[in-house]
Design an enzyme around this catalytic site. Structure first.
Site, PDB file in Angstrom:
ATOM      1  N   ASP A   1      48.960 -16.589  55.796  1.00  0.00           N
ATOM      2  CA  ASP A   1      48.038 -16.995  56.859  1.00  0.00           C
ATOM      3  C   ASP A   1      46.607 -17.024  56.308  1.00  0.00           C
ATOM      4  OD1 ASP A   1      50.230 -17.071  58.481  1.00  0.00           O
ATOM      5  OD2 ASP A   1      49.684 -15.328  59.709  1.00  0.00           O
TER       6      ASP A   1
ATOM      7  N   LYS B   1      56.648 -16.768  61.151  1.00  0.00           N
ATOM      8  CA  LYS B   1      57.342 -16.114  62.274  1.00  0.00           C
ATOM      9  C   LYS B   1      58.540 -15.276  61.803  1.00  0.00           C
ATOM     10  CE  LYS B   1      55.771 -19.581  65.543  1.00  0.00           C
ATOM     11  NZ  LYS B   1      54.574 -18.826  65.923  1.00  0.00           N
TER      12      LYS B   1
ATOM     13  N   ASN C   1      57.166 -12.152  60.004  1.00  0.00           N
ATOM     14  CA  ASN C   1      56.532 -11.260  60.995  1.00  0.00           C
ATOM     15  C   ASN C   1      57.585 -10.511  61.810  1.00  0.00           C
ATOM     16  OD1 ASN C   1      54.048 -12.263  60.195  1.00  0.00           O
ATOM     17  ND2 ASN C   1      53.795 -13.627  61.957  1.00  0.00           N
TER      18      ASN C   1
ATOM     19  N   ASP D   1      55.838 -12.434  67.855  1.00  0.00           N
ATOM     20  CA  ASP D   1      56.765 -12.045  66.786  1.00  0.00           C
ATOM     21  C   ASP D   1      57.096 -10.556  66.874  1.00  0.00           C
ATOM     22  OD1 ASP D   1      56.713 -14.642  65.830  1.00  0.00           O
ATOM     23  OD2 ASP D   1      54.989 -14.230  64.545  1.00  0.00           O
TER      24      ASP D   1
ATOM     25  N   SER E   1      50.469  -4.600  68.899  1.00  0.00           N
ATOM     26  CA  SER E   1      50.247  -5.468  67.728  1.00  0.00           C
ATOM     27  C   SER E   1      48.920  -6.220  67.796  1.00  0.00           C
ATOM     28  CB  SER E   1      51.398  -6.469  67.588  1.00  0.00           C
ATOM     29  OG  SER E   1      51.258  -7.511  68.522  1.00  0.00           O
TER      30      SER E   1
HETATM   31  O1  RIB Z   1      53.490 -16.394  65.209  1.00  0.00           O
HETATM   32  C1  RIB Z   1      52.420 -16.279  64.332  1.00  0.00           C
HETATM   33  C2  RIB Z   1      52.729 -16.948  63.028  1.00  0.00           C
HETATM   34  O2  RIB Z   1      52.875 -18.341  63.250  1.00  0.00           O
HETATM   35  C3  RIB Z   1      51.669 -16.830  61.959  1.00  0.00           C
HETATM   36  O3  RIB Z   1      51.823 -15.683  61.156  1.00  0.00           O
HETATM   37  C4  RIB Z   1      51.778 -18.139  61.204  1.00  0.00           C
HETATM   38  O4  RIB Z   1      52.191 -17.994  59.876  1.00  0.00           O
HETATM   39  C5  RIB Z   1      52.735 -18.999  62.021  1.00  0.00           C
HETATM   40  O5  RIB Z   1      53.969 -19.021  61.457  1.00  0.00           O
END
Ligand code: RIB
Length: 299
Positions: A13, A40, A43, A245, A273
């Site tokens: 990111d 996602k 995460n 996530d 979070s």
């Molecule tokens: O849901 C958030 C995520 O969406 C971020 O970390 C980004 O990488 C996208 O995948």
């Protein structure tokens, strides 16, 4: 300890904080720039791992610095990355994220995430056999998501699908989903009924959909078709990236609880979070989540 198999995206990111979102065609000056591990799939894997689950991630990165850094990071989070493939032709996925007053806008360049193929899942069939629950999102090819659902069904393993980013899903895929976790916007799109009201859609799928609505909490229809609400927990939000996530990772980590309890734990994890910058920084450990819920029970 539940065994969670996550199949999904791994991104770096690239985050700029701003005091306003730019309008189309506009250039603005932002504040701080930082990189954070994201995607996602990654995460949700990290969220479940911090909450005490034994997590395996199936994914794909490029043979580049971001890919190496992200796989090393996932290992440090206690995630089994033996099924994260390094693709020689694609670059690691990145997400360009603007954060403004805790809200975000995100553009993902999927890169190697879109090279994750059904064959990668078949090569990891032992991971399906070992899993208590399988968790997937839509930042990888739909054919791979469909293969994941089919493999989960072959093993009789519950299949959780967080349908983000939303696209219309086939009946055959939806039939294999044990619990679908869209937000309000995604719900109608994935069911192919964008104009229907969400309460009606939840009622038609009792105990099969847990719908989120940002800072308002989560909704589902119980076995009698009555729509029930789990309120969100109030916290001071710094960055909402990754809240959904964390919610999904918590659902997988605590799979086996009844749906109201599951929704309460997932909402609490999601709330915690958002209290730190970056998708994963604020994800709670199991002890932190229990302490938070105990405090809420007492107040
Ligand atoms: O849901 C958030 C995520 O969406 C971020 O970390 C980004 O990488 C996208 O995948």
């Amino acid at each position: 300890m539940s065994k969670v198999l996550v199949i999904g995206s791994i991104n770096m990111d690239l985050v700029v904080e701003t005091s306003q979102f730019p309008a189309p065609g506009e250039t603005i000056l932002g504040r701080q720039f930082r990189t954070f591990p994201g995607g996602k799939g990654a995460n949700q894997a990290v969220a479940a791992s911090r909450l005490g689950a034994q997590v395996t991630l199936i994914g794909c990165v490029g043979n580049d610095a971001f890919g190496r850094e992200l796989v090393a990071h996932l290992g440090r989070e206690g995630i089994d990355t033996r099924h994260v493939r390094i693709d020689e032709r694609a670059s690691t996925g990145v997400a360009a994220i603007t954060v403004c007053q805790a809200e975000n806008s995100i553009v993902v360049a999927p890169g190697a995430n879109h090279a994750l193929a059904p064959d990668d899942l078949h090569a990891a069939h032992a991971a399906f056999a070992a899993a208590d629950v399988v968790l997937c999102q839509l930042e990888i090819p739909l054919a791979t998501v469909e293969a994941a659902a089919a493999l989960a069904a072959d093993h009789g393993t519950p299949f959780l699908l967080n349908p983000a980013p939303a696209v219309p899903l086939s009946e055959s895929l939806l039939d294999r989903v044990t619990l679908l976790t869209p937000n309000e916007h995604e719900l109608g799109i994935v069911l192919g009924k964008p104009d229907d009201d969400w309460i009606g859609l939840l009622r038609r799928h009792p105990q099969r959909i847990l719908m989120t609505r940002g800072a308002e909490g989560a909704w589902f229809a119980d076995s009698s078709g009555q729509v029930r609400h789990q309120a969100a927990f109030a916290v001071e939000a710094i960055d909402t990236t990754g809240a959904g996530d964390t919610f999904n990772g918590a659902l997988a980590a605590f799979w086996g609880m009844d749906l109201p309890d599951l929704a309460r734990h997932a909402c609490a994890a999601g709330a915690l979070s958002v209290t730190k910058a970056g998708a994963q920084s604020g994800m709670p450990t199991k002890a932190e989540l229990e302490e938070f819920l105990n405090k809420k029970n007492r107040s």
